[in-house]
Structures are given as structure tokens and as C-alpha cells.
Design a protein around this motif. Sequence first.
Motif, PDB file in Angstrom:
ATOM      1  N   ALA A   1       0.842  -1.203   0.000  1.00  0.00           N
ATOM      2  CA  ALA A   1       0.000   0.000   0.000  1.00  0.00           C
ATOM      3  C   ALA A   1       0.876   1.252   0.000  1.00  0.00           C
ATOM      4  O   ALA A   1       1.824   1.358   0.793  1.00  0.00           O
ATOM      5  CB  ALA A   1      -0.913   0.001   1.222  1.00  0.00           C
ATOM      6  N   PRO A   2       0.605   2.228  -0.864  1.00  0.00           N
ATOM      7  CA  PRO A   2       1.388   3.467  -0.890  1.00  0.00           C
ATOM      8  C   PRO A   2       1.336   4.204   0.450  1.00  0.00           C
ATOM      9  O   PRO A   2       0.326   4.168   1.157  1.00  0.00           O
ATOM     10  CB  PRO A   2       0.710   4.294  -1.991  1.00  0.00           C
ATOM     11  N   ILE A   3       2.432   4.879   0.796  1.00  0.00           N
ATOM     12  CA  ILE A   3       2.526   5.640   2.044  1.00  0.00           C
ATOM     13  C   ILE A   3       2.213   7.122   1.801  1.00  0.00           C
ATOM     14  O   ILE A   3       1.682   7.809   2.665  1.00  0.00           O
ATOM     15  CB  ILE A   3       3.928   5.453   2.669  1.00  0.00           C
ATOM     16  N   ARG A   4       2.542   7.615   0.634  1.00  0.00           N
ATOM     17  CA  ARG A   4       2.231   8.994   0.220  1.00  0.00           C
ATOM     18  C   ARG A   4       2.850  10.049   1.133  1.00  0.00           C
ATOM     19  O   ARG A   4       2.187  10.960   1.611  1.00  0.00           O
ATOM     20  CB  ARG A   4       0.721   9.201   0.110  1.00  0.00           C
ATOM     21  N   GLU A   5       4.149   9.882   1.385  1.00  0.00           N
ATOM     22  CA  GLU A   5       4.909  10.892   2.119  1.00  0.00           C
ATOM     23  C   GLU A   5       6.120  11.286   1.279  1.00  0.00           C
ATOM     24  O   GLU A   5       6.703  10.451   0.572  1.00  0.00           O
ATOM     25  CB  GLU A   5       5.382  10.351   3.468  1.00  0.00           C
ATOM     26  N   GLU A   6       6.533  12.532   1.376  1.00  0.00           N
ATOM     27  CA  GLU A   6       7.759  12.975   0.716  1.00  0.00           C
ATOM     28  C   GLU A   6       8.955  12.346   1.425  1.00  0.00           C
ATOM     29  O   GLU A   6       9.003  12.299   2.664  1.00  0.00           O
ATOM     30  CB  GLU A   6       7.878  14.496   0.758  1.00  0.00           C
ATOM     31  N   ILE A   7       9.913  11.861   0.645  1.00  0.00           N
ATOM     32  CA  ILE A   7      11.111  11.276   1.242  1.00  0.00           C
ATOM     33  C   ILE A   7      12.357  11.856   0.587  1.00  0.00           C
ATOM     34  O   ILE A   7      12.306  12.427  -0.496  1.00  0.00           O
ATOM     35  CB  ILE A   7      11.129   9.739   1.135  1.00  0.00           C
ATOM     36  N   VAL A   8      13.489  11.679   1.289  1.00  0.00           N
ATOM     37  CA  VAL A   8      14.796  12.060   0.758  1.00  0.00           C
ATOM     38  C   VAL A   8      15.691  10.823   0.832  1.00  0.00           C
ATOM     39  O   VAL A   8      16.228  10.510   1.900  1.00  0.00           O
ATOM     40  CB  VAL A   8      15.422  13.218   1.560  1.00  0.00           C
ATOM     41  N   PRO A   9      15.831  10.078  -0.271  1.00  0.00           N
ATOM     42  CA  PRO A   9      16.792   8.968  -0.284  1.00  0.00           C
ATOM     43  C   PRO A   9      18.187   9.534  -0.528  1.00  0.00           C
ATOM     44  O   PRO A   9      18.408  10.223  -1.534  1.00  0.00           O
ATOM     45  CB  PRO A   9      16.328   8.089  -1.456  1.00  0.00           C
ATOM     46  N   HIS A  10      19.115   9.257   0.381  1.00  0.00           N
ATOM     47  CA  HIS A  10      20.458   9.833   0.257  1.00  0.00           C
ATOM     48  C   HIS A  10      21.454   8.843   0.839  1.00  0.00           C
ATOM     49  O   HIS A  10      21.470   8.600   2.038  1.00  0.00           O
ATOM     50  CB  HIS A  10      20.533  11.170   0.990  1.00  0.00           C
ATOM     51  N   GLY A  11      22.310   8.271  -0.042  1.00  0.00           N
ATOM     52  CA  GLY A  11      23.270   7.277   0.434  1.00  0.00           C
ATOM     53  C   GLY A  11      22.557   6.097   1.063  1.00  0.00           C
ATOM     54  O   GLY A  11      21.595   5.563   0.496  1.00  0.00           O
ATOM     55  N   PRO A  12      22.969   5.692   2.279  1.00  0.00           N
ATOM     56  CA  PRO A  12      22.362   4.520   2.919  1.00  0.00           C
ATOM     57  C   PRO A  12      21.130   4.846   3.760  1.00  0.00           C
ATOM     58  O   PRO A  12      20.645   3.994   4.508  1.00  0.00           O
ATOM     59  CB  PRO A  12      23.492   4.006   3.811  1.00  0.00           C
TER      60      PRO A  12
ATOM     61  N   MET B   1      16.153  16.659   4.421  1.00  0.00           N
ATOM     62  CA  MET B   1      17.611  16.674   4.355  1.00  0.00           C
ATOM     63  C   MET B   1      18.213  16.863   5.738  1.00  0.00           C
ATOM     64  O   MET B   1      19.291  16.336   6.030  1.00  0.00           O
ATOM     65  CB  MET B   1      18.083  17.779   3.408  1.00  0.00           C
ATOM     66  N   GLU B   2      17.519  17.589   6.606  1.00  0.00           N
ATOM     67  CA  GLU B   2      18.002  17.757   7.980  1.00  0.00           C
ATOM     68  C   GLU B   2      18.106  16.406   8.692  1.00  0.00           C
ATOM     69  O   GLU B   2      19.069  16.133   9.423  1.00  0.00           O
ATOM     70  CB  GLU B   2      17.078  18.690   8.767  1.00  0.00           C
ATOM     71  N   GLU B   3      17.120  15.548   8.454  1.00  0.00           N
ATOM     72  CA  GLU B   3      17.148  14.210   9.073  1.00  0.00           C
ATOM     73  C   GLU B   3      18.262  13.352   8.479  1.00  0.00           C
ATOM     74  O   GLU B   3      18.843  12.520   9.186  1.00  0.00           O
ATOM     75  CB  GLU B   3      15.793  13.530   8.899  1.00  0.00           C
ATOM     76  N   ILE B   4      18.558  13.546   7.195  1.00  0.00           N
ATOM     77  CA  ILE B   4      19.682  12.832   6.580  1.00  0.00           C
ATOM     78  C   ILE B   4      20.995  13.251   7.248  1.00  0.00           C
ATOM     79  O   ILE B   4      21.825  12.418   7.617  1.00  0.00           O
ATOM     80  CB  ILE B   4      19.739  13.115   5.055  1.00  0.00           C
ATOM     81  N   LYS B   5      21.165  14.556   7.424  1.00  0.00           N
ATOM     82  CA  LYS B   5      22.387  15.052   8.076  1.00  0.00           C
ATOM     83  C   LYS B   5      22.503  14.519   9.494  1.00  0.00           C
ATOM     84  O   LYS B   5      23.598  14.161   9.949  1.00  0.00           O
ATOM     85  CB  LYS B   5      22.386  16.586   8.085  1.00  0.00           C
ATOM     86  N   GLN B   6      21.365  14.436  10.203  1.00  0.00           N
ATOM     87  CA  GLN B   6      21.379  13.901  11.561  1.00  0.00           C
ATOM     88  C   GLN B   6      21.785  12.439  11.564  1.00  0.00           C
ATOM     89  O   GLN B   6      22.528  11.983  12.454  1.00  0.00           O
ATOM     90  CB  GLN B   6      19.997  14.054  12.208  1.00  0.00           C
ATOM     91  N   ALA B   7      21.321  11.672  10.568  1.00  0.00           N
ATOM     92  CA  ALA B   7      21.693  10.256  10.477  1.00  0.00           C
ATOM     93  C   ALA B   7      23.201  10.101  10.295  1.00  0.00           C
ATOM     94  O   ALA B   7      23.830   9.257  10.946  1.00  0.00           O
ATOM     95  CB  ALA B   7      20.939   9.590   9.326  1.00  0.00           C
ATOM     96  N   TYR B   8      23.797  10.920   9.421  1.00  0.00           N
ATOM     97  CA  TYR B   8      25.251  10.864   9.241  1.00  0.00           C
ATOM     98  C   TYR B   8      25.966  11.248  10.533  1.00  0.00           C
ATOM     99  O   TYR B   8      26.956  10.607  10.924  1.00  0.00           O
ATOM    100  CB  TYR B   8      25.689  11.785   8.097  1.00  0.00           C
ATOM    101  N   ASP B   9      25.486  12.287  11.219  1.00  0.00           N
ATOM    102  CA  ASP B   9      26.101  12.699  12.480  1.00  0.00           C
ATOM    103  C   ASP B   9      26.007  11.582  13.523  1.00  0.00           C
ATOM    104  O   ASP B   9      26.982  11.308  14.245  1.00  0.00           O
ATOM    105  CB  ASP B   9      25.419  13.957  13.026  1.00  0.00           C
ATOM    106  N   ASP B  10      24.850  10.938  13.599  1.00  0.00           N
ATOM    107  CA  ASP B  10      24.659   9.858  14.574  1.00  0.00           C
ATOM    108  C   ASP B  10      25.578   8.683  14.275  1.00  0.00           C
ATOM    109  O   ASP B  10      26.126   8.061  15.191  1.00  0.00           O
ATOM    110  CB  ASP B  10      23.203   9.390  14.569  1.00  0.00           C
ATOM    111  N   PHE B  11      25.751   8.381  12.984  1.00  0.00           N
ATOM    112  CA  PHE B  11      26.645   7.275  12.627  1.00  0.00           C
ATOM    113  C   PHE B  11      28.085   7.604  12.998  1.00  0.00           C
ATOM    114  O   PHE B  11      28.785   6.787  13.615  1.00  0.00           O
ATOM    115  CB  PHE B  11      26.529   6.964  11.129  1.00  0.00           C
ATOM    116  N   ARG B  12      28.528   8.815  12.662  1.00  0.00           N
ATOM    117  CA  ARG B  12      29.920   9.200  12.964  1.00  0.00           C
ATOM    118  C   ARG B  12      30.184   9.257  14.461  1.00  0.00           C
ATOM    119  O   ARG B  12      31.302   9.015  14.905  1.00  0.00           O
ATOM    120  CB  ARG B  12      30.217  10.554  12.325  1.00  0.00           C
TER     121      ARG B  12
END
Length: 285
Positions: free
Chosen positions: A248-259, A265-276
Amino acid sequence: MTERYLREVKDHWYVKYNEMGFPAIQKGWVLPADRWKEFDPFILMAEDWFKKGTFPDHPHRGFQTVTYVVDGRLEHIDNGGGRDILEPGDVQYMNAGWAARHAEDGVENDVAHTLQLWLNLPEDKKKSETIYQNVYGEDAPVVPFEGGSVKVFSGKVAGAEGPLDSIVPITLSEVTLSEGAECTLDLPENHNAFLYVLAGDVDAGANKVNLKKHGVGTLTFNEEGKGKSELQLKSHKRRTKVLVYSGAPIREEIVPHGPFVMNSMEEIKQAYDDFRSGKFGPPAL
């Protein structure tokens, strides 16, 4: 009796492959990532041939993967202590959730040949618990019909329920047909769906679009529907094998970036910060 919605093939194409640098060998995009809005809840699907050392320890957040082993052996290692080897016809499910860290590799000198689907998570589940589940081919129920069978990995299809337990419910079935055999699959009417031809030659959908090996077909669906729909398949070769996915479709905007797959994009940056900073835990070794 209410008439069932008849699926048609909406769009179709054949996968194009690129040679890769060793230890990767070859890659093709079954579902290209730039069409994720059309494929929702599916983001992309990659078909890969690779040897040991291609996908060592790496992180993920915000989505799920469903990996089908076509050939060779695939070793999975995660930093929660999980380690297993999957063989042809096996499937691995991963809910990356908030912080997955794992490795996926060929075994010894094997060339692993896999299909990996990325499946979105709704925003309120992107920080859910990380889960891995292996579904071995022999544990998936098989429903025979004249001239073939349906193996059900996930969801309810052909009167059987698959063992894969996805956070976002999907169906995944493997249909095997002999020459001239026909099959009608029941799929939830409101599920977006696609099929991929692993082998053979098949007419798909009520509009009988012909697809051969490496062919992909997206299917029509009724997003407001609450019942079942029918997907018709007819084989023209002795050994035809088709994978059918729906969700079933979720119908939300997403940002696929790397892994990572997040909603901004703010959440993507947070994911990289959390990993590092080590919040994903130790390496998967």
C-alpha cells in the motif's frame, strides 16, 4: 457477486546492466530510484552480482530491505550478533528502523546474485526497532496449480500466508509456470504492485503484455479499493519464473540519500552525524 478489479500492466521495460569494478561485478536497476513516487511504497530495486568484499560493514536508517537470493550464497552479518548464510531461493528482510549496521557479502569464491528491494517506512516508524528476519525457501508455503505453483514469502496470496513479517505489510510471491500454464493471483486491490521475470516468457495482466527474462512490469491498482484484485499470468515457455511484489502506498515525501531514507535533508544530516558519533553501535564483523 462483486466483480474483482483486473490488473493491467501499466508500464514495462527491460533491465539494463552495467559492469562494475571488482569485487562488484554487474548491477542493474529493476526499479530506478528516481521514480520512487510512482513505485510508492517501493523506493528502488537493485539486481547485483558481486563477490566477497563488495558490501562490508555499513549503516542504514529509515526504510526496509527485502533481499531475494537468485544464485550463489549471501552471508549476512549484523552488529547485533546475527550471522547467517542464505542460498538461492532464500529471502532476508531487514527493518533498518532507527539504526541498522550490517554487512552483506558473497561467501568464499561464490558470485552472489541478489535482488534487493528498498521499501519505505512511514515517518512515525522511521525510528522503530531494527529487525532482521531470514525466510528460507523451504519454509515458505507452496500452493500448486495445474502447470505450476505459487510460493508465498509475505502476505496472503493464493490462500496461503507467507512467514515474512514486514513492519509495512507487503505481499511477495514467486510464481513458477510450465509452457501454456495459466495462473490468477489475488492481490489487495489498493496495493501498488510490480512483477519481475526471473526466467521464461509470460503474458501479464488483463491486457496481456508480453515480458521475457529481465522484464519488469508495473501494474494498475485502485488505491481507494477495499477488496481483492486479480493478476493474470500465462507462460509461453517450459520454465517461467516470476516474482510479484505489492504494497500500500505511504504517500509521504522522502529524501533517499546514500544509505539512509528520511523525510527531510536535515534528518539525513542527523543520520550521518549519529553514525559518525557511534550511535549506530560497533561495526558488523
